[in-house]
Every structure is written in C-alpha cells, then in structure tokens.
Design a protein around this motif. Structure first.
Motif, short mmCIF file in Angstrom:
data_model
loop_
_atom_site.label_atom_id
_atom_site.label_comp_id
_atom_site.label_asym_id
_atom_site.label_seq_id
_atom_site.Cartn_x
_atom_site.Cartn_y
_atom_site.Cartn_z
N VAL A 20 0.63 -1.32 0.08
CA VAL A 20 -0.38 0.48 -0.13
C VAL A 20 0.82 1.10 0.23
O VAL A 20 0.30 1.98 -0.40
N ALA A 21 1.64 1.08 1.58
CA ALA A 21 2.58 2.11 1.32
C ALA A 21 3.63 2.31 -0.75
O ALA A 21 3.37 3.59 -0.96
N GLU A 22 3.71 1.96 -0.72
CA GLU A 22 4.34 1.63 -2.07
C GLU A 22 3.10 2.83 -3.18
O GLU A 22 3.89 2.72 -3.86
N MET A 23 2.15 1.68 -3.48
CA MET A 23 1.23 2.70 -4.12
C MET A 23 1.41 3.94 -4.14
O MET A 23 0.87 4.59 -5.06
N ARG A 24 1.09 4.22 -2.75
CA ARG A 24 0.93 5.54 -2.12
C ARG A 24 1.85 6.65 -3.19
O ARG A 24 2.27 7.42 -3.86
N MET A 25 3.72 6.08 -3.03
CA MET A 25 4.16 6.04 -3.38
C MET A 25 4.21 6.45 -5.09
O MET A 25 4.84 7.96 -5.61
N LEU A 26 3.98 5.56 -6.16
CA LEU A 26 4.05 5.47 -7.31
C LEU A 26 2.62 6.77 -7.72
O LEU A 26 3.12 7.37 -8.41
N ARG A 27 1.72 6.85 -6.92
CA ARG A 27 0.56 7.64 -7.67
C ARG A 27 1.35 8.41 -7.62
O ARG A 27 1.14 9.77 -7.91
N TRP A 28 2.34 9.39 -6.82
CA TRP A 28 2.59 10.58 -5.92
C TRP A 28 3.87 10.85 -6.77
O TRP A 28 3.79 11.99 -7.44
N MET A 29 4.29 10.20 -7.64
CA MET A 29 5.78 10.67 -8.38
C MET A 29 4.92 10.95 -9.93
O MET A 29 4.94 11.08 -10.14
N SER A 30 4.02 9.69 -9.78
CA SER A 30 3.51 9.88 -11.11
C SER A 30 2.40 10.93 -11.26
O SER A 30 1.97 11.69 -12.51
N THR A 31 2.34 11.84 -10.28
CA THR A 31 0.99 12.87 -10.39
C THR A 31 -0.45 11.75 -10.52
O THR A 31 -1.14 13.37 -11.04
N VAL A 32 -0.98 11.40 -9.71
CA VAL A 32 -1.94 10.43 -10.62
C VAL A 32 -2.29 10.35 -8.74
O VAL A 32 -2.12 10.29 -8.04
N ILE A 33 -3.92 11.09 -9.31
CA ILE A 33 -4.65 10.85 -7.41
C ILE A 33 -6.41 10.37 -6.93
O ILE A 33 -5.47 9.52 -8.97
N ARG A 34 -6.33 9.82 -6.38
CA ARG A 34 -7.54 8.49 -5.99
C ARG A 34 -8.84 9.50 -7.14
O ARG A 34 -9.54 7.95 -7.91
N GLU A 35 -8.85 10.48 -7.36
CA GLU A 35 -9.91 10.80 -7.63
C GLU A 35 -9.96 10.55 -9.63
O GLU A 35 -11.10 10.14 -10.17
N ASP A 36 -8.73 10.51 -10.43
CA ASP A 36 -8.43 10.07 -11.00
C ASP A 36 -9.04 9.39 -12.07
O ASP A 36 -9.52 7.71 -13.17
N ARG A 37 -9.87 8.22 -10.47
CA ARG A 37 -9.80 6.33 -10.48
C ARG A 37 -8.58 5.69 -11.70
O ARG A 37 -9.78 4.82 -12.34
N THR A 38 -7.94 5.53 -11.40
CA THR A 38 -6.80 4.88 -12.67
C THR A 38 -6.44 3.75 -11.59
O THR A 38 -6.12 3.61 -10.81
N GLU A 51 6.32 -5.35 -8.01
CA GLU A 51 5.93 -5.34 -6.16
C GLU A 51 6.81 -5.49 -5.49
O GLU A 51 8.10 -6.48 -5.31
N VAL A 52 6.61 -4.83 -3.90
CA VAL A 52 7.75 -4.73 -2.99
C VAL A 52 7.99 -5.79 -2.14
O VAL A 52 9.00 -6.94 -1.85
N SER A 53 6.54 -6.70 -2.15
CA SER A 53 6.59 -7.99 -1.35
C SER A 53 7.38 -9.15 -2.78
O SER A 53 8.27 -10.11 -1.59
N LYS A 54 7.13 -8.58 -3.72
CA LYS A 54 8.41 -9.43 -4.52
C LYS A 54 9.71 -9.34 -5.10
O LYS A 54 11.04 -10.21 -3.99
N LYS A 55 10.20 -8.18 -3.98
CA LYS A 55 11.60 -8.31 -3.35
C LYS A 55 11.82 -8.25 -2.99
O LYS A 55 12.66 -9.07 -2.13
N VAL A 56 10.66 -7.84 -1.34
CA VAL A 56 11.68 -8.84 -0.06
C VAL A 56 11.96 -10.24 -0.13
O VAL A 56 12.76 -11.08 0.15
N GLN A 57 10.77 -11.14 -1.05
CA GLN A 57 10.73 -12.27 -1.12
C GLN A 57 12.10 -12.50 -2.65
O GLN A 57 12.91 -13.26 -1.88
N GLU A 58 12.71 -11.85 -3.22
CA GLU A 58 14.20 -13.01 -3.39
C GLU A 58 15.04 -12.05 -2.45
O GLU A 58 15.89 -13.34 -3.04
#
Length: 115
Positions: A20-38, A51-58
C-alpha cells in the motif's frame, strides 16, 4: 523500505502495508490522484516497477542461498537450526524466518535441496 527485510519474518498484513505504501508513492511520483480512478496495474505498468513484496521475497531467498553456501563452521550452522528454550506458548506458533523461506521456495516451485 527494504533495508533489513531479508532477515525478518513478515506476516501478510505487514507485506500488504508495504504494498500500500509503495502504491501511494507511485501515485505521488506519477501525479495521479485517487479521484482520477486510474487502476493500480496501469500505474505499475507505466512506471515499470515490481511489487515490493516480490523484492522482499527475492532478498530473503538470496540471503538463504548465502547462508547455505557458507563454510561448515559449527557455530555458524547452529544458528540456522536453533530451537527455542522454555515452555511453548498457547495457540498458534509464531512465524519464523525459516517458515517464510519455505513458503517462498514453495511459491517459486523449488525445494530446499535446489536452493
């Protein structure tokens, strides 16, 4: 965010919080807000991020391979097969690092001998 995660046993809720934290960062980086419904898949595809969970697993599997390749010094090997002392608590046992590694290997379709 990934510092030291290869040695920690993480529960699903903790992995989910990291995603969830990763998605929030990606949304912030790409300047997409939740209201855009992307969709999240579209954002991840456009930024080309795994996904960060896959990186943790690796990282966990890489560290496990490193531990297996170490020399056969008895004191170092002892830490991998160490058992706790004292009474066993009531209820479900805590998730150990070794259990996480077994789950990762099973998910990848490998066994401990191949690692």
């Amino acid at each position: 965010m990934l510092y030291g995660t290869e040695t920690a046993s993480m529960r699903k809720t903790e992995e989910k919080k990291m995603d969830v934290a990763e998605m929030r960062m990606l949304r912030w980086m790409s300047t997409v807000i939740r209201e855009d419904r992307t969709r999240n898949d579209y954002i991840k595809g456009s930024t080309k991020v795994v996904e960060v969970s896959k990186k943790v697993q690796e990282g966990r599997l890489r560290w496990y391979g490193h531990l297996l390749r170490r020399d056969e010094d008895p004191t170092r090997r002892h830490t991998m097969v160490m058992e706790g002392q004292g009474r066993v608590r009531r209820g479900r046992p805590r998730k150990r690092w070794k259990d996480c590694v077994r789950g990762d290997l099973h998910e990848k379709g490998n066994d401990e001998a191949e690692a």
